[in-house]
Design a protein around this motif. Structure first.
Motif, PDB file in Angstrom:
ATOM      1  N   GLY A 290      25.955  -3.344 -34.407  1.00  0.00           N
ATOM      2  CA  GLY A 290      26.882  -2.297 -34.818  1.00  0.00           C
ATOM      3  C   GLY A 290      27.099  -2.320 -36.319  1.00  0.00           C
ATOM      4  O   GLY A 290      26.148  -2.370 -37.107  1.00  0.00           O
ATOM      5  N   CYS A 291      28.360  -2.332 -36.742  1.00  0.00           N
ATOM      6  CA  CYS A 291      28.700  -2.408 -38.169  1.00  0.00           C
ATOM      7  C   CYS A 291      28.540  -3.840 -38.652  1.00  0.00           C
ATOM      8  O   CYS A 291      29.147  -4.763 -38.080  1.00  0.00           O
ATOM      9  N   VAL A 292      27.737  -4.053 -39.680  1.00  0.00           N
ATOM     10  CA  VAL A 292      27.465  -5.424 -40.145  1.00  0.00           C
ATOM     11  C   VAL A 292      28.707  -6.092 -40.725  1.00  0.00           C
ATOM     12  O   VAL A 292      28.768  -7.320 -40.830  1.00  0.00           O
ATOM     13  N   PHE A 293      29.725  -5.310 -41.090  1.00  0.00           N
ATOM     14  CA  PHE A 293      30.934  -5.878 -41.697  1.00  0.00           C
ATOM     15  C   PHE A 293      31.989  -6.245 -40.652  1.00  0.00           C
ATOM     16  O   PHE A 293      32.972  -6.901 -40.972  1.00  0.00           O
ATOM     17  N   ARG A 294      31.773  -5.885 -39.400  1.00  0.00           N
ATOM     18  CA  ARG A 294      32.843  -5.999 -38.394  1.00  0.00           C
ATOM     19  C   ARG A 294      33.335  -7.423 -38.193  1.00  0.00           C
ATOM     20  O   ARG A 294      34.512  -7.641 -37.859  1.00  0.00           O
ATOM     21  N   THR A 295      32.476  -8.439 -38.403  1.00  0.00           N
ATOM     22  CA  THR A 295      32.884  -9.823 -38.153  1.00  0.00           C
ATOM     23  C   THR A 295      33.915 -10.317 -39.164  1.00  0.00           C
ATOM     24  O   THR A 295      34.564 -11.346 -38.933  1.00  0.00           O
ATOM     25  N   ILE A 301      37.400  -2.829 -34.195  1.00  0.00           N
ATOM     26  CA  ILE A 301      37.715  -2.546 -32.801  1.00  0.00           C
ATOM     27  C   ILE A 301      36.434  -2.768 -31.987  1.00  0.00           C
ATOM     28  O   ILE A 301      35.346  -2.872 -32.567  1.00  0.00           O
ATOM     29  N   PRO A 302      36.517  -2.869 -30.662  1.00  0.00           N
ATOM     30  CA  PRO A 302      35.310  -3.127 -29.860  1.00  0.00           C
ATOM     31  C   PRO A 302      34.165  -2.163 -30.130  1.00  0.00           C
ATOM     32  O   PRO A 302      32.990  -2.562 -30.104  1.00  0.00           O
ATOM     33  N   GLU A 303      34.474  -0.916 -30.393  1.00  0.00           N
ATOM     34  CA  GLU A 303      33.432   0.084 -30.635  1.00  0.00           C
ATOM     35  C   GLU A 303      32.582  -0.250 -31.861  1.00  0.00           C
ATOM     36  O   GLU A 303      31.417   0.152 -31.958  1.00  0.00           O
ATOM     37  N   CYS A 322      31.777   3.942 -41.927  1.00  0.00           N
ATOM     38  CA  CYS A 322      32.826   3.367 -41.080  1.00  0.00           C
ATOM     39  C   CYS A 322      33.201   4.401 -40.026  1.00  0.00           C
ATOM     40  O   CYS A 322      33.326   5.593 -40.352  1.00  0.00           O
ATOM     41  N   ILE A 323      33.349   3.961 -38.768  1.00  0.00           N
ATOM     42  CA  ILE A 323      33.632   4.917 -37.689  1.00  0.00           C
ATOM     43  C   ILE A 323      35.121   5.285 -37.639  1.00  0.00           C
ATOM     44  O   ILE A 323      35.492   6.260 -36.993  1.00  0.00           O
ATOM     45  N   ARG A 324      35.959   4.510 -38.336  1.00  0.00           N
ATOM     46  CA  ARG A 324      37.404   4.761 -38.261  1.00  0.00           C
ATOM     47  C   ARG A 324      37.880   5.647 -39.400  1.00  0.00           C
ATOM     48  O   ARG A 324      37.584   5.412 -40.557  1.00  0.00           O
TER      49      ARG A 324
END
Length: 328
Positions: A290-295, A301-303, A322-324
């Motif tokens: 998914g988004c490489v920055f999410r960690t 969010i889970p998405e 960013c999806i948000r």
């Protein structure tokens, strides 16, 4: 600065994966995804700042554009021509139009050559001078242009300070009258007091010579001063791209927000929340899904683990991956 009808540089879906070899037969067992699907453009006469942490892929992007490193995939349009598709003989005329200023001013200069020979070398290679006197006159002109004395041409690199060596590197890059220059962290190896002098020199040269620059750096304060627009990279991808003033006043991506929170504010009455990113930058060998920055993102969010966000325009000239849309 808006997008020109035909930007000088247009990068589309650029990738650079370095193979990892292992075993007795040295088979490819994985890849370091240094640059992974990057797209941006640089208008004529513009400075695009490219920022991010160490290991984000900034330098690889700059060198791949110039084909100092061969790309894995994608296209790089220089004045409408895809330089990735060119053979080495076809690429030669473009070498003169695209140059680089290296990060380490000492390692990039041959210690056995005089400054005059270092600056004259590209003039000889591209056959831009016919006589020895022409060569000497052009080297003297270039040394004066970067704030050094023509008398310095008989000295060797070790006889100069770091700031002076970087000026020599700039003179060498300017020798062939390039249209586009990749400045690869040109001040990161210099003392803070010297950094401003070199940045001011680049700004003056850009205005005087009509240069187009890709200015690579990790210091957001330096990039803000010199850039018209800024692209923020993380783990081989562009997270946000916007006009410099807009990015600093209204970041739209959590990574940009975190980087900006670390930039010192001159006014002591202004209190800025310091956002500390948890953990280290993940390995480019096995980046997060998914988004490489999410960690490391406090808004994840889970998405975010399932969707790879596209770099999309959220306001005129302002792009984010960013999806948000509910956090800024």
């Amino acid at each position: 600065m808006t997008r020109d009808a035909t930007p000088l540089i247009e990068v589309n879906n650029l990738k650079k994966w370095f193979p990892i070899r292992g075993g007795i037969l040295s088979r490819t067992v994985g890849h370091v995804k240094a640059v992974n699907d990057v797209s941006f453009y640089v208008n004529r006469g513009e400075v695009l700042g490219l920022v991010g942490e160490s290991g984000s892929g900034k330098t690889t992007v700059g060198r791949t554009i110039l084909r100092l490193i061969e790309p894995t995939d994608g296209e790089v349009l220089f004045d409408g021509t895809d330089v990735v598709a060119l053979s080495k003989p076809e690429l030669r005329p473009f070498r003169r139009r695209m140059q680089i200023i290296f990060q380490d001013p000492f390692a990039s200069l041959n210690p056995r050559m005089t400054v005059g020979d270092i600056i004259a070398e590209p003039l000889i290679i591209h056959r831009l001078v016919k006589t020895a006197q022409e060569r000497t006159d052009r080297v003297a002109e270039l040394l004066k242009l970067v704030g050094l004395s023509p008398d310095h041409m008989r000295r060797y690199p070790h006889e100069f300070s770091g700031g002076q060596r970087q000026r020599i590197g700039i003179a060498r890059a300017l020798a062939v009258d390039p249209e586009f220059i990749v400045a690869d962290e040109p001040v990161s190896a210099l003392d803070v007091s010297i950094q401003a002098q070199v940045v001011n020199l680049l700004q003056d040269l850009k205005d005087e010579l009509g240069l187009t620059l890709l200015f690579i750096a990790h210091d957001l304060a330096v990039v803000e001063y010199v850039s018209d627009r800024i692209a923020v990279m993380y783990l081989g991808k562009i997270m946000e791209m916007a006009p410099a003033s807009e990015l600093y006043t209204s970041p739209q991506h959590p990574y940009s927000e975190a980087l900006l929170s670390a930039v010192p504010v001159p006014d002591p009455t202004i209190k800025r929340e310091r956002i500390v990113l948890e953990g280290d930058i993940p390995s480019p060998i096995n980046p997060p899904s998914g988004c490489v920055f999410r960690t490391r993102c406090r808004y994840a969010i889970p998405e975010c683990a399932e969707t790879v966000p596209e770099l999309r325009e959220v306001s005129p000239g302002h792009y984010k991956a960013c999806i948000r849309d509910d956090i800024f």
